[in-house]
Design an enzyme around this catalytic site. Structure first.
Site, PDB file in Angstrom:
ATOM      1  N   HIS A 229      21.471   2.573  39.468  1.00 37.71           N
ATOM      2  CA  HIS A 229      22.495   3.537  39.843  1.00 37.71           C
ATOM      3  C   HIS A 229      21.934   4.907  39.510  1.00 37.71           C
ATOM      4  O   HIS A 229      21.370   5.110  38.432  1.00 37.71           O
ATOM      5  CB  HIS A 229      23.762   3.193  39.057  1.00 37.71           C
ATOM      6  CG  HIS A 229      24.697   4.328  38.815  1.00 37.71           C
ATOM      7  ND1 HIS A 229      25.306   5.005  39.823  1.00 37.71           N
ATOM      8  CD2 HIS A 229      25.140   4.876  37.656  1.00 37.71           C
ATOM      9  CE1 HIS A 229      26.096   5.937  39.287  1.00 37.71           C
ATOM     10  NE2 HIS A 229      26.004   5.876  37.979  1.00 37.71           N
ATOM     11  N   TYR A 260      30.377  11.290  40.665  1.00 38.02           N
ATOM     12  CA  TYR A 260      31.073  11.746  39.461  1.00 38.02           C
ATOM     13  C   TYR A 260      30.219  12.775  38.723  1.00 38.02           C
ATOM     14  O   TYR A 260      29.004  12.864  38.948  1.00 38.02           O
ATOM     15  CB  TYR A 260      31.448  10.571  38.546  1.00 38.02           C
ATOM     16  CG  TYR A 260      30.285   9.810  37.945  1.00 38.02           C
ATOM     17  CD1 TYR A 260      29.564  10.334  36.865  1.00 38.02           C
ATOM     18  CD2 TYR A 260      29.927   8.557  38.433  1.00 38.02           C
ATOM     19  CE1 TYR A 260      28.502   9.620  36.305  1.00 38.02           C
ATOM     20  CE2 TYR A 260      28.873   7.842  37.886  1.00 38.02           C
ATOM     21  CZ  TYR A 260      28.163   8.381  36.819  1.00 38.02           C
ATOM     22  OH  TYR A 260      27.121   7.691  36.271  1.00 38.02           O
ATOM     23  N   ASP A 546      50.827 -22.593  34.382  1.00 35.17           N
ATOM     24  CA  ASP A 546      51.956 -23.471  34.701  1.00 35.17           C
ATOM     25  C   ASP A 546      51.463 -24.487  35.712  1.00 35.17           C
ATOM     26  O   ASP A 546      50.759 -24.160  36.660  1.00 35.17           O
ATOM     27  CB  ASP A 546      53.179 -22.691  35.190  1.00 35.17           C
ATOM     28  CG  ASP A 546      52.991 -22.068  36.565  1.00 35.17           C
ATOM     29  OD1 ASP A 546      51.842 -21.753  36.928  1.00 35.17           O
ATOM     30  OD2 ASP A 546      54.006 -21.882  37.274  1.00 35.17           O
TER      31      ASP A 546
END
Ligand code: THG
Length: 817
Positions: A229, A260, A546
């Site tokens: 990256h 960013y 469940d």
């Protein structure tokens, strides 16, 4: 007590956090080894840019990040803080992103973190380098900031060392030594390093990008892909000249361009996800001493960064006066679903992993793992999405791991619809009905790799009979009005549903009945032919799953489960004497749910057995033939209508489909998809594990007390329930929404006036009841029937009324008839 002998492999942010958390709980017989020097080991932590954005669609990931922020904020090394709380700002430059920021604001608010949506002026005020003309708005999380990863390693290792933990630099792990017990269990015994063996009762692999290599030494395949990256640093930016502090502006995301930013004095760090995926095999990562700078840092490939620099200069015009001075292609870990890999090997007892964890979540993961190891379960975080044993077999295939890892890299900042299926490697798993479903123009989504119809376009003619209200634009994606028509047709006549993706486990052996009694909350050892809805609980009373348990023979049970973790949980608790076996039979079998008021008229003439109410009561099972197809029929229905789940072996599936299809024709029967299914189940109030309730909830809060039989003998979690029973403070609550365009998707915040009091789990439009439905976790005080609350949905506040449940057929006349 100093605890068992633990060896932590890898002294990055995860290993260091774990050493600190373990030792602070009194486990001090801990050794941390790393192949590199300390604290700059050469792994991903050593080059990590350190941006901590807490916002995440996963509640667990947000909570792991929040703990990381809290912890690192309290740490320093020689007076230097480990966290700079400058805030986190995400900006939108497109209308789609602006809407997405509202959705993200919803998540982070729902998960309990302060967040603010800002107009463009406020964004520029916070981050004056932004070009006002390009910014449409922003999302600010004031508690976000910059983690100093290497300092955090140093601080946490020092704290651990102070309690007696050994930290060994330059110890390369060569092997994991295991031994087989008398009862056949493989256990870890030692970690073999280039400086000799370190005995161990527990080994935790926190080796980051080297994780797959280390795990393989213990016979474990880790679905992790290291990807490079790009991270670049500008030279001095003239307008920032003289900035003394390392960071003053918030960390910044420009997701529309995969970018960013962070401050570093008068320079900026720029991270980029827009380049081609650059995967690296863990075996090809350079050894510590052969690496040019460090093993996790590859040479910057400038060409891949060209668009990033152009975009940067457009968004932050002041950078036009600067140059890119340095850059790296830094390796870090990606997984197939973007979540970390935490837990114990299914095959080797005592071999644990805490892998694919970014700096953002590192301290949280350290705490989660420490609780898990010391207490036997993690009570601070619900880890079901992070469990390393969550994968289906195909999800461990190397080409799947690589393709999905790369895909996740590309999609890091994309706007992803909650129903959006992965775009590649499809179809993977197909039920025997797949060919027929395609003939009926099914719109397929994916479930655990299975192609599963969401609706069938062949049912479009039904739209002439009903007016199906349209949802809002976002909910209308991967939706069709046919969904509503299929739901209504099921209630009126009969429909068949492909239930093949429902996980099926077979439990056999002379100890099976007593084993299942000890694992579940209900009495499941009733007569042969019984089916029981029951829960599996954690030691602390939290819901693990469940399930339905069908007793098909004295020593043979079939479980309807929720996923691979159920198999893992049962397998871990099997008696050592070999008296019980558990097996996943999903792939070799298939299932059709035939449901609706006309279901009996369709089935009875085909069957060699009595399907009247006397012949097979509600929640009973039996073997029968449907035409020439041998089936196991179970009378239950997640959609709340008369009918059966019909199971057969995969080879007979198509014949079963065709037989039922022919017989349905006189009744206008249809095939119906998962969209209708989900709407019908919410009308009936049936919960879905993983969405409506998870490990953090107990049966009382979740409205599942009826499935707990405390007088049934002991079972895992029973002791904890006594206390939780009287301490219910929140409840899974049914809300209805009048405006069809206000029907939400899940994970939205619920407001009582200005205050966020809870969050939505599942939602759908209820076509029979003519209202939107949203289930939400709410404090008891807010959950009084009749109260109107508001759900935050994009820029709206949607009124929602607390309602008695179930909304449909509370007397069960449909099911029991
Ligand atoms: N079918 C089967 N197994 C399953 C599911 C299923 N296992 C996983 C998951 N789905 C379990 N969820 C439910 C939820 C509700 C019901 C069945 C499975 C159900 N409940 C009734 C009720 O609440 O009124 C009956 C409860 C009872 O009588 O105890 O039917 O879809 N095979």
């Amino acid at each position: 007590m100093a605890g068992p002998r633990v060896v932590i492999i890898g002294a990055g942010v995860v290993g260091a956090a774990l050493a600190d958390e373990l030792s602070s709980r009194g486990w001090t017989e801990v050794t941390v080894v790393d192949q590199g020097p300390l604290p700059v080991t050469g792994g991903s932590s050593s080059h990590a840019p350190g941006l901590v954005f807490q916002t995440n669609p996963s509640k667990t990931m947000t909570e792991l990040a929040r703990y990381t922020v809290e912890k690192l904020s309290s740490l320093s090394v020689d007076g230097e803080p480990c966290f700079l709380q400058v805030g986190g700002l995400e900006v939108a430059t497109t209308p789609e992103r602006l809407a997405e920021l509202h959705r993200r604001h919803g998540w982070v608010t729902a998960w309990g973190i302060e967040a603010r949506l800002l107009g463009p002026d406020a964004c520029v005020e916070l981050h004056p380098l932004l070009d006002r003309r390009r910014v449409l708005g922003g999302l600010l999380i004031p508690t976000d900031g910059l983690a100093k990863a290497v300092l955090a390693v140093d601080a946490q290792l020092r704290a651990a060392s102070g309690r007696g933990v050994r930290c060994l630099a330059r110890h390369e792990v060569l092997d994991i030594r295991t031994e087989t017990d008398e009862d056949g269990t493989d256990r870890v015994r030692a970690v073999v390093t280039d400086h000799g063996e370190i005995p161990a009762d527990t080994v935790v692999c926190c080796a980051g990008i080297w994780g797959p290599k280390v795990a393989r030494m213990a016979g474990m395949e880790l679905p992790l892909t290291p990807l490079a990256h790009q991270l670049a640093w500008t030279g001095p930016v003239p307008v920032l000249a003289g900035q003394k502090q390392e960071a003053v502006r918030p960390i910044l995301r420009h997701q529309d361009a995969d970018l960013y930013y962070r401050d570093r004095h008068d320079r900026l760090g720029i991270g980029y996800y827009g380049h081609r995926p650059m995967p690296v095999s863990p075996d090809d990562i350079a050894p510590v001493d052969a690496a040019e700078r460090m093993p996790s840092v590859l040479r910057f490939t400038e060409d891949d960064f060209a668009d990033a620099w152009t975009e940067t200069q457009a968004l932050l015009p002041a950078t036009r006066e600067a140059k890119i001075e340095e850059g790296i292609n830094g390796l870090f870990s990606f997984t197939t679903d973007g979540m970390p890999l935490l837990g114990e090997s299914p095959d080797v007892k005592g071999f644990w992993v805490a892998e694919a964890v970014w700096v953002t979540h590192s301290a949280g993961v350290g705490r989660a793992m420490a609780e898990w190891l010391v207490d036997g379960h993690c009570s601070s975080f619900d880890l079901h999405e992070c469990d390393v044993n969550r994968f289906e077999a195909h999800q461990l295939a190397p080409d799947y791991v690589l393709a999905r890892g790369c895909r996740n890299f590309e999609e890091v900042y994309d706007i992803i619809h909650p129903l959006q299926p992965p775009g590649d490697l499809r179809p993977l798993r197909t039920s025997p009905f797949h060919a027929r479903q395609r003939e009926l123009n099914a719109y397929f989504l994916e479930a655990s790799g299975w192609e599963r119809p969401q609706w069938y376009s062949a049912n479009e003619p039904l739209l002439a009979r009903w007016d199906v209200p349209a949802p809002g634009d976002w909910a209308a994606r991967m939706w069709s009005p046919v969904v509503g028509a299929e739901a209504l047709a099921t209630r009126e006549s009969v429909a068949m549903y492909d239930m093949t993706a429902l996980k099926r486990l077979e439990v056999t052996g002379r100890g099976a009945a007593s084993f299942l009694q000890s694992m579940t909350t209900a009495d499941v050892a009733k007569s042969v032919g019984s089916v029981t809805y029951s829960l599996m609980l954690d030691q602390d009373g939290g819901i693990r799953s469940d399930i339905t348990v069908a007793r098909l023979g004295r020593d043979r049970f079939q479980i309807g489960a929720n996923g691979p973790l159920d198999l893992d949980w049962l397998t871990r608790h099997l008696p050592r004497d070999g008296s019980v076996s558990v097996r996943d039979i999903t792939s070799g079998t298939c299932c059709i749910g035939l449901w609706g008021p006309k279901a009996r008229e369709v089935l009875q003439p085909l069957a060699d057995s009595d399907f009247s109410n006397r012949g097979l009561r509600y929640f009973r099972a039996k073997r029968a033939h449907i035409g020439s197809v041998p089936v196991t029929a179970m009378r239950l229905s997640y959609v709340g209508e008369l009918g059966w789940e019909l199971y057969t072996d995969a080879d007979m599936g198509l014949k079963l489909w065709d037989t039922l299809w022919e017989a349905m024709r006189p009744y206008d029967g249809i095939a119906a998809g998962r969209g209708a299914f989900n709407s019908l189940r919410l009308e009936k109030g049936y919960r879905a594990f993983g969405t409506d309730m998870t490990y953090e909830h107990d049966p009382y809060e979740a409205g599942l007390a009826f499935a707990v039989k405390l007088d049934q003998g002991d079972f895992i979690g029973r002791a904890a329930l006594e206390e939780r029973m009287t301490a219910v403070r929140r409840r899974l609550t049914c809300l209805t929404i009048d405006d069809p365009r206000g029907v939400v998707m899940g994970k939205e915040p619920v407001y009582d006036g200005a205050a966020c009091v809870g969050y939505v789990t599942s939602a759908a439009y209820g076509y029979t009841i003519g209202k939107g439905i949203a289930y939400a976790w709410l404090p008891i005080g807010a959950a009084a029937p009749g109260r109107t609350l508001q759900i935050g949905y994009f820029e709206r506040r949607v009124p929602a009324v607390v309602s008695e449940e179930p909304l449909f057929d509370p007397s069960m006349s449909r099911l029991r008839g």
